[in-house]
Design an enzyme around this catalytic site. Structure first.
Site, PDB file in Angstrom:
ATOM      1  N   LYS A  20     -10.789  28.690  43.149  1.00 30.50           N
ATOM      2  CA  LYS A  20      -9.918  28.767  44.332  1.00 30.50           C
ATOM      3  C   LYS A  20      -8.928  27.609  44.389  1.00 30.50           C
ATOM      4  O   LYS A  20      -7.807  27.755  44.894  1.00 30.50           O
ATOM      5  CB  LYS A  20     -10.759  28.780  45.610  1.00 30.50           C
ATOM      6  CG  LYS A  20     -11.613  30.037  45.785  1.00 30.50           C
ATOM      7  CD  LYS A  20     -10.771  31.256  46.083  1.00 30.50           C
ATOM      8  CE  LYS A  20     -11.622  32.467  46.447  1.00 30.50           C
ATOM      9  NZ  LYS A  20     -10.816  33.702  46.537  1.00 30.50           N
ATOM     10  N   SER A  35     -16.448  32.045  37.745  1.00 33.34           N
ATOM     11  CA  SER A  35     -15.443  31.637  38.733  1.00 33.34           C
ATOM     12  C   SER A  35     -15.896  30.513  39.657  1.00 33.34           C
ATOM     13  O   SER A  35     -15.074  29.781  40.198  1.00 33.34           O
ATOM     14  CB  SER A  35     -15.013  32.840  39.566  1.00 33.34           C
ATOM     15  OG  SER A  35     -16.135  33.433  40.177  1.00 33.34           O
ATOM     16  N   GLU A  42      -7.994  32.127  55.663  1.00 38.23           N
ATOM     17  CA  GLU A  42      -9.231  32.868  55.901  1.00 38.23           C
ATOM     18  C   GLU A  42     -10.226  32.448  54.827  1.00 38.23           C
ATOM     19  O   GLU A  42      -9.839  31.949  53.775  1.00 38.23           O
ATOM     20  CB  GLU A  42      -8.961  34.380  55.787  1.00 38.23           C
ATOM     21  CG  GLU A  42      -8.993  34.963  54.360  1.00 38.23           C
ATOM     22  CD  GLU A  42      -7.885  34.477  53.440  1.00 38.23           C
ATOM     23  OE1 GLU A  42      -6.861  33.977  53.955  1.00 38.23           O
ATOM     24  OE2 GLU A  42      -8.056  34.571  52.213  1.00 38.23           O
TER      25      GLU A  42
END
Lengths: 394, 252
Positions: free
Chosen positions: A85, A374, A107
């Site tokens: 991210k 990830s 969000e």
């Protein structure tokens, strides 16, 4: 018709009151994205702050154990803040700063994107507010604490299913209220144009690195690249530079929850239909009258009823395959990678590991598979322990 | 009655109802109450699971209605039943996915059949309107455009091609440049009431051609449930009198 289409998918289906902000963002992004100064600033942050490039690790024990393809893990879990991210957030925060914005809102589902955004805001002296579903705040209490520690305000979203899609709804509304000084950092390749393109570009560093690293290690491209898909940002990041390489299989692993044939699923491409929601045309889990379905997955980060429009396009073009992985398989993979390689994967990433366990034994020993890991799984330990019946409180 | 006639008899009063709340039988009574209250145009909402462009009350009510199993088809059936009992024209407000998932052309054919004159989709801006507006044209329904007056560069292009009437998105505390708007717009301009009383809108009411009573009617319905129709009728009559009394500007 608006720009930002992948075939029929994508677009800008948003209220008029958001058009100015989205247009301003589109112009700023396409002006800055190739500007040398912006590129250099971002590269500097990625290398010296986020810890890039992330390693491409040969998982020898897993390879031997499964007895098929040679398996490499792209270690996005080793990035600062613990997931992919940060790649996108640093790009967007830098962009927002250049646009003169003073405040970031975002969000978050699992909390990884919220933590990454709060981190970037702390680094760049920006105000930060994170919108998070009440249910997700319960599931990911530790990440809520981390965001607050980093100086962000965390606002609980109680509407609808009180999870990721409702957090997006509320964040869009919050953006309208303070459009002048606020940038909305969308965490995935979803939403109106330019977000699906912009977030993909910021995540494409993953496949750029994989390509270079695998060529150095093996002298050739991989035969398959696997990644988990919620909105699909880590997945498109891992796919992007392989899309023109037709010999590379691209496999997105969706969260089937309790099973793709059941209602309690988040496997959007497997079970959904094309619709229009959250600013884009793409596949959504919905009922026959177009009401967005309450989705379910054990992985809060995959618990989203839509998928990025570029994935919808790659699916329809037959360029990428999308498969469904259940909670049960994901939890087993979470435990498997921990015991086999000493790496605790995020429960989201565990969906890709789970499908690799199915696929690798069916591939030849001289074939190569890359799994995009990830994120790291520390955040999930308490929830998985509870899932296994242990009375563990964070 | 056509949409043009709605605005030709003084300021239009446009109350909004979310269909199916608290149930379809009550919606029918409420439509009749609004007819009795002399509404100029009734905006009927087909609820959407994620009514993000609406306020918290309409969002909550929409979710509740969907939970009770009310469908688009049931709402069309209701409107078909009620349309012969009223003369007030009807506008349909919903979200893009409700129309798209039904099949846009099929949806609009059915909407026209049951008597709707206008379609309002708050999540479809000017740039995306063609896929809906062309189907609207075929069905003889006006596709309504939103104009946010704060975005001067967009006002002219949107207002000049608008059909039926324009819904103005009012900025909180912001100014509306009525001269620019009037120059560009070939159709009447309606503003949302926002609160309960037209007094709160001040000068805007004087300038506008119509007022959309957005959430206030549903507040009364939320309070009184199945017994709301009398209260709604009284309220809309009172607000309509205030709106029409404020009419300084000559009609289009």
């Amino acid at each position: 018709m608006a720009t930002g289409r992948f075939g029929v998918h994508g677009g800008q289906y948003i209220p008029e009151v958001l058009m100015e902000a989205v247009t301003e963002l589109t112009e700023a992004y396409f002006t800055l994205k190739d500007e040398p100064g912006f590129r250099a600033d971002l590269q500097n942050l990625l290398n010296n702050y986020a810890g890039r490039p992330s390693p491409l690790y040969y998982a020898e024990k897993m390879t031997k154990d499964l007895g098929g393809a040679k398996i490499y893990l792209k270690r996005e879990d080793l990035n600062h803040t613990g997931s992919h991210k940060i790649n996108n957030v640093l790009g967007q925060a830098l962009l927002a700063k250049r646009m003169g914005k003073k405040r970031l809102i975002a969000e978050t589902g699992a909390g990884q994107h919220g933590v990454a955004t709060a981190t970037a805001a702390a680094l760049m002296d920006m105000e930060c507010e994170i919108l998070m579903g009440a249910e997700d705040m319960k599931r990911q209490a530790l990440n809520v604490y981390r965001m607050r520690l980093l100086g962000a305000k965390v606002t609980e979203v109680r509407s609808g299913t009180a999870s990721l899609k409702d957090a997006v709804n509320q964040a869009m509304g919050e953006w309208v209220r303070r459009i002048k000084d606020t940038h909305y950092v969308i965490g995935s390749v979803v939403g109106p144009h330019p977000f699906p393109v912009m977030v993909r570009d910021f995540q494409a560093v993953i496949s750029a690195e994989i390509k270079e690293q695998i060529l150095a290690a093996e002298g050739r491209l991989p035969d398959a690249v696997l990644a988990c898909v919620g909105g699909g940002s880590n997945c498109i990041g891992a796919f992007y530079h392989f899309i023109p390489e037709a010999q590379v299989r691209l496999i997105g692993c969706e969260a089937a929850g309790q099973g793709a044939e059941r209602y309690d699923t988040a496997a959007t491409i497997t079970t959904g239909r094309v619709g229009i929601f959250h600013g884009m045309k793409t596949y959504f889990c919905q009922d026959e009258f177009g009401q967005i379905a309450p989705v379910y997955s054990i992985a809060a980060g995959l618990d989203y009823p839509g998928v990025g429009p570029e994935h919808a396009y790659l699916h329809e073009e037959g360029r990428a395959e999308y498969v469904a992985v259940t909670d049960v398989e994901a939890v087993e993979a979470f435990e498997y990678l921990s015991i086999t390689e000493g790496i605790i994967p995020a429960i989201e990433s565990s969906h890709a590991v789970a499908y690799a366990r199915r696929l690798a034994p069916r591939m030849h020993k001289d074939e190569i598979m890359v799994i995009n890991l990830s994120g790291r799984g520390d955040k999930d330990c308490a929830a998985i322990a509870r899932y296994r019946g242990e009375d563990l409180v964070e | 009655m056509s949409l043009n006639q709605v605005f030709s008899q003084g300021k239009a009063v446009i109350p909004h109802l979310v269909c199916g709340y608290p149930n379809l039988a009550t919606t029918e009574k409420l439509i009749l109450a609004l007819e009795k209250a002399d509404a100029s145009l009734i905006e009927l909402g087909i609820p959407f699971s994620d009514a993000a462009a609406d306020g918290p009350l309409i969002q909550r009510i929409s979710e509740e209605v969907i939970t009770t199993g009310v469908t688009t088809d049931q709402i069309f059936d209701l409107v078909q039943r009620v349309k012969n009992k009223i003369t007030t024209p009807l506008a349909l407000r919903t979200y893009a996915n409700v129309v798209f998932s039904y099949g846009t052309e099929r949806f609009l054919a059915r909407a026209a059949e049951v008597g709707f004159k206008a379609l309002i989709l708050p999540d479809v801006p000017f740039e995306e309107k063609e896929e809906f507006a062309s189907a609207c044209n075929q069905a003889g329904i006006s596709f309504i455009s939103f104009v946010a007056p704060a975005f001067a560069a967009r006002v002219t292009k949107i207002a000049s091609s608008a059909q039926g009437y324009i819904c103005l998105s009012l900025p909180p505390g912001g100014e509306v440049d009525w001269d620019t708007l009037r120059q560009a717009a070939a159709v009447p301009i309606a503003v949302p009431l926002g609160g309960r009383s037209p007094g709160e809108l001040g000068e805007t009411v004087v300038q506008a051609d119509g007022v959309i009573i957005d959430a206030a009617v549903m507040e009364i319905v939320a309070e009184h449930g199945e017994k709301a129709s009398g209260h709604v009728c009284d309220y809309v009559q009172e607000v309509a009198a205030q709106i029409r009394a404020s009419g300084m500007r000559s009609v289009v």
